[in-house]
Design an enzyme around this catalytic site. Structure first.
Site, PDB file in Angstrom:
ATOM      1  N   HIS A  23     -13.373   7.918  -2.062  1.00 20.82           N
ATOM      2  CA  HIS A  23     -13.874   8.009  -3.002  1.00 20.82           C
ATOM      3  C   HIS A  23     -14.781   8.399  -4.194  1.00 20.82           C
ATOM      4  O   HIS A  23     -15.048   7.387  -5.636  1.00 20.82           O
ATOM      5  CB  HIS A  23     -15.253   6.848  -2.556  1.00 20.82           C
TER       6      HIS A  23
ATOM      7  N   LEU B 279       0.546  -1.124   0.326  1.00 20.98           N
ATOM      8  CA  LEU B 279       0.062   0.328  -0.189  1.00 20.98           C
ATOM      9  C   LEU B 279       0.681   1.015   0.171  1.00 20.98           C
ATOM     10  O   LEU B 279       1.473   1.728   1.005  1.00 20.98           O
ATOM     11  CB  LEU B 279      -1.436   0.681   0.659  1.00 20.98           C
TER      12      LEU B 279
ATOM     13  N   PHE C 252      -8.428   4.409  -6.600  1.00 19.37           N
ATOM     14  CA  PHE C 252      -9.574   4.960  -6.836  1.00 19.37           C
ATOM     15  C   PHE C 252      -8.957   6.667  -7.066  1.00 19.37           C
ATOM     16  O   PHE C 252      -7.928   6.676  -5.634  1.00 19.37           O
ATOM     17  CB  PHE C 252     -10.492   5.689  -5.266  1.00 19.37           C
TER      18      PHE C 252
ATOM     19  N   ILE D  24      -4.684   9.066  -5.382  1.00 25.19           N
ATOM     20  CA  ILE D  24      -3.717   9.152  -6.022  1.00 25.19           C
ATOM     21  C   ILE D  24      -2.702  10.700  -5.676  1.00 25.19           C
ATOM     22  O   ILE D  24      -1.440  10.928  -6.283  1.00 25.19           O
ATOM     23  CB  ILE D  24      -3.659   9.795  -7.605  1.00 25.19           C
TER      24      ILE D  24
ATOM     25  N   GLU E 163       1.831   4.916  -2.126  1.00 22.41           N
ATOM     26  CA  GLU E 163       1.484   5.245  -4.247  1.00 22.41           C
ATOM     27  C   GLU E 163       2.037   5.255  -4.066  1.00 22.41           C
ATOM     28  O   GLU E 163       2.528   5.694  -5.369  1.00 22.41           O
ATOM     29  CB  GLU E 163      -0.223   5.939  -3.475  1.00 22.41           C
TER      30      GLU E 163
HETATM   31  C1  LIG Z   1      -4.136   5.881   0.325  1.00 21.37           C
HETATM   32  C2  LIG Z   1      -4.682   4.758   0.062  1.00 21.37           C
HETATM   33  N1  LIG Z   1      -4.397   4.142  -0.545  1.00 21.37           N
HETATM   34  C3  LIG Z   1      -5.876   2.540  -0.883  1.00 21.37           C
HETATM   35  C4  LIG Z   1      -6.418   2.626  -0.128  1.00 21.37           C
HETATM   36  C5  LIG Z   1      -7.851   2.095  -0.458  1.00 21.37           C
HETATM   37  N2  LIG Z   1      -7.694   1.431   0.526  1.00 21.37           N
HETATM   38  C6  LIG Z   1      -9.165   1.134   2.004  1.00 21.37           C
HETATM   39  S1  LIG Z   1      -8.282   0.259   2.762  1.00 21.37           S
HETATM   40  C7  LIG Z   1      -6.552  -0.396   2.299  1.00 21.37           C
HETATM   41  C8  LIG Z   1      -6.237  -1.577   2.837  1.00 21.37           C
HETATM   42  C9  LIG Z   1      -6.106  -1.105   3.997  1.00 21.37           C
HETATM   43  O1  LIG Z   1      -5.145  -2.337   4.982  1.00 21.37           O
HETATM   44  P1  LIG Z   1      -4.597  -2.087   6.427  1.00 21.37           P
HETATM   45  O2  LIG Z   1      -3.748  -0.549   7.099  1.00 21.37           O
HETATM   46  O3  LIG Z   1      -4.101  -3.350   6.133  1.00 21.37           O
HETATM   47  O4  LIG Z   1      -6.085  -1.325   7.147  1.00 21.37           O
HETATM   48  P2  LIG Z   1      -7.146  -2.526   7.427  1.00 21.37           P
HETATM   49  O5  LIG Z   1      -7.927  -2.341   6.502  1.00 21.37           O
HETATM   50  O6  LIG Z   1      -6.646  -3.697   7.194  1.00 21.37           O
HETATM   51  O7  LIG Z   1      -8.002  -1.973   9.003  1.00 21.37           O
HETATM   52  C10 LIG Z   1      -6.758   0.029   1.070  1.00 21.37           C
HETATM   53  C11 LIG Z   1      -5.566  -0.683  -0.119  1.00 21.37           C
HETATM   54  C12 LIG Z   1      -6.989   4.171   0.772  1.00 21.37           C
HETATM   55  N3  LIG Z   1      -8.223   3.876   1.169  1.00 21.37           N
HETATM   56  N4  LIG Z   1      -6.177   5.161   1.201  1.00 21.37           N
END
Ligand SMILES: Cc1ncc(C[n+]2csc(CCOP(=O)(O)OP(=O)(O)O)c2C)c(N)n1
Ligand SMILES: [Mg+2]
Lengths: 320, 355
Positions: A129, A58, A83, A87, A60
């Site tokens: 989103h 995760l 989403f 970005i 970006e």
């Molecule tokens: C900067 C960003 N990139 C992508 C997303 C989409 N997204 C939402 S939750 C998530 C995973 C998050 O994982 P984690 O940090 O382990 O938290 P958890 O959901 O397991 O509580 C992603 C990729 C986002 N919200 N923010």
């Protein structure tokens, strides 16, 4: 020929380009095994394997920045940002590097990279989103910006974006992903970047729109004899087609869902004012999102320019 | 010259109550019974809220929802260590933290229904709105702690994020800044093993997230995130240290997301059922119940009473949330700036949003 939706059309463009060119790779969060949160990359992981369909951490800045390096080396990364609202961390890499490595290296290095992201309001999703910040990217010399509006042009435009030697930000209206279907030819084809399409011909006024708003603008056009232009490539946009139409109709309405201030509508309006003022019968009218942070689900329909608001603009422009 | 060792590091891991409800006396803090009961009751309340949120979502009465089922010990255990005056920077997963802190559940339901009025923390509760862009809240926690230090106040901030969040640059910069300026900030990672479809190993090649603290010269430790007592102790110790001026701490709580990522996700596509089942038996309430029973603090009737009270409270809150009048479109403009811009005033008229 077959009917498909935009998710399928984008997927097919990715698959065909990956088959054609072994250097095309897809990377992003959850794009592999999960097939992407909108399932756009579904099946690609199974078809091309984890080295070409890369599930990333995760990260970006890392994803976009690494893609700049990959692209300069000669690989063709197609990055998926989950989403558009996510970005922003990658903006520095796009603005400060992807857009200008060609300039900065005097043509020695280039950045044929594609950044795809679902974009726009209209799916009652959580905060951030529903962003439509296309104007940020249009403001960056060196970057191309594309927004498809139909399955047909989604496939053809993405094919061109992947083949394009410049960085392309490819924004896919999330609201349209599965809500419209259309005929899409089998096999590969491309639609040139930088060319608009005349979605509907007409004589009384010109409407410029893209993505979700193109369909709203068309719905609102019932009872009017207007020409609707689907911009498709927002940067660089097809000035010739827009000006040609404005000179023919003498009136212009631009519709976009992003907030009005410095939205792309301002650029289109300025073009008409600068290059075709003598043809204009009245003011250029912009229909755009209000001056507010994009709201969450409950007020989303109020934020989005609706058919009524667009109709009022059409009526207004016809009073001149 | 042989190769010298400049420094050595270890990663500490705290677990107090094991899965059978047995406490290790060498690490068990002397907690009052009332606190243990409070932890238990808040976990039940949070879980009840969560279950109802899941069914409200299925019925279309709220929108996309992020369940914290399985993570209640990490959320409630840490939240109850937070003192009045401390500041909290949650991510979207932390509804349970907010409930334990006394955030009105009706507002949480509003938020998850896409109504921004649910995002306003009541006076006295210093909880930032849940951060949706992953990891972006970490520097805020650092900065609030910096301000506390500047004002010479004995307070601390706590920032919550997930294992996925630890891959973001914001997280690393926040830890680095916090270390350099030695601020009273706690960074609380709920490692629930997944970031949507990405397993923990895909976020970092490191063995733990806790060890990231070492690189920034700050305290770091891991804790059994399904052991509410261990989480409470680790968080309390970290907050105390911070308030004594001894700097920031990174806590990694090992836990597990038992539900899908959100109601829009389908975890069966990417994770094996056996893994979920293996974690299900480690969920936090089971061991807390056994532990409290041994101490004479738990009976079936007690739990029934707690469960009933939680259901009643949650139902009242749902009723309150659903009884709210719909938001006015003009609400969009209310907080954009401190006052309306000329354009907003024009738009109010043009869109017919004036009242
Ligand atoms: C900067 C960003 N990139 C992508 C997303 C989409 N997204 C939402 S939750 C998530 C995973 C998050 O994982 P984690 O940090 O382990 O938290 P958890 O959901 O397991 O509580 C992603 C990729 C986002 N919200 N923010
Ligand atoms: Mg996680």
């Amino acid at each position: 020929m077959g009917k498909m939706n935009i998710v399928q059309a984008v997927q097919e463009a990715l698959r065909l380009e990956m088959e054609r060119d072994g250097d095309v790779v897809v990377l992003g969060e959850d794009v592999g095994r999960d097939g992407g949160v909108f399932r756009v990359t579904e099946g690609l992981f199974e078809r091309f394997g984890p080295e070409r369909v890369i599930d990333t951490p995760l990260s970006e800045i890392g994803i976009v920045g690494a893609a700049v390096g990959m692209a300069a080396y000669g690989i063709k990364p197609v990055v998926e940002i989950q989403f558009m609202g996510f970005i922003y961390a990658g903006l520095e890499q796009i603005f400060s590097h992807a857009s200008r490595i060609r300039s900065r290296s005097r043509g020695r290095f280039t950045c044929p990279l594609v950044v795809r992201a679902p974009y726009g309001i209209g799916i009652k999703a959580p905060e951030l989103h529903s962003e439509s910040s296309e104007a940020f990217f249009c403001h960056m010399p060196g970057v191309k910006v594309v927004v498809p509006s139909t399955p047909y042009n989604a496939k053809g435009l993405l094919t061109s974006a992947i083949r394009d030697p410049n960085p392309v930000v490819f924004l896919e209206p999330a609201r349209l992903y599965r809500s419209i279907k259309g005929e899409v030819p089998d096999g590969e084809y491309s639609i040139p970047l930088g060319k608009a399409s005349v979605y509907q011909e007409g004589v009384d006024f010109t409407v410029v729109a893209w993505g979700t708003m193109l369909h709203r603008a068309a719905d609102a056009a019932e009872g009017f004899d207007c020409e609707i232009i689907d911009l498709m490539t927002l940067k660089p946009f097809d000035e010739e087609t827009v000006l040609g139409s404005v000179k023919k109709t003498g009136r212009l309405v631009v519709v976009h869902e992003a907030t009005m201030n410095l939205g792309l509508g301002a650029e289109v309006a300025a073009l008409a004012a600068g290059e075709a003022i003598e043809y204009l019968k009245g003011p250029v009218i912009r229909v755009a999102g209000p001056e507010a942070v994009v709201p969450m689900a409950r007020l989303e329909d109020d934020y989005m320019p609706g058919v009524e608001r667009i109709k009022r603009a059409y009526e207004k422009v016809m009073r001149y | 010259m042989p190769i010298d060792t400049l420094d050595r590091f270890e990663v500490k891991y705290l677990r107090i109550i094991d899965e059978n409800g047995t406490a290790d006396p060498s690490v068990m803090p002397p907690l009052p019974d009332a606190l243990l009961k409070n932890i238990f009751e808040k976990i039940v309340l949070a879980r009840t809220f969560n279950q109802r949120a899941m069914s409200l979502q299925r019925e279309g009465r709220i929108g996309t929802y992020a369940s914290f089922y399985g993570q209640e010990a990490a959320q409630v255990g840490s939240a109850l260590a937070i003192a009045e005056g401390d500041w909290v920077f949650p991510s979207f997963r932390e509804s349970g933290v907010l409930i334990a802190l006394g955030y009105p559940m009706r507002r949480l339901y509003s938020y998850w229904a896409g109504d921004e009025r649910g995002m306003q923390a009541p006076p006295g509760l210093n909880v930032f709105p849940m951060s949706v862009p992953v990891g972006t809240q970490a520097p805020h926690g650092m900065g609030a702690a910096w301000a506390m230090k500047y004002r010479k106040e004995k307070k601390a901030s706590i920032t919550y994020f997930g294992d996925g969040g630890s891959s973001r640059g914001d997280f690393h910069e926040a830890l680095n800044l916090a270390g350099v300026f030695k601020v009273p900030a706690i960074f609380f990672c709920q490692n629930n093993q997944w970031a949507i479809s990405m397993p923990r190993q895909r976020q970092t090649a490191a063995k733990t997230i806790a060890q990231k603290a070492i690189g920034y010269g700050i305290e770091g430790m891991a804790v059994d995130g399904n052991d509410a007592v261990a989480v409470y102790k680790a968080t309390t110790d970290a907050l105390d240290r911070a308030k004594r001026g001894e700097g920031p701490t990174l806590i990694e709580a090992f836990t597990y997301r038992l539900d899908d990522h959100t109601t829009s996700d389908e975890a069966s596509r990417y994770r094996p059922k056996e893994e979920v089942e293996a974690w299900r038996v480690k969920e936090p309430l089971i061991r807390l119940r056994l532990f409290m029973e041994k101490k004479g603090l738990w009976t079936r009737e007690y739990e029934e009473g707690v469960g009933k009270a939680a259901l009643d409270a949650v139902d009242r809150e749902i009723e309150a949330y659903e009884g709210m009048a719909a938001p006015e479109p003009s609400d969009m403009f209310r907080y954009t700036y401190d006052e309306l811009t000329a354009r907003q005033k024009r738009e109010l008229k043009e869109f017919g949003w004036e009242r």
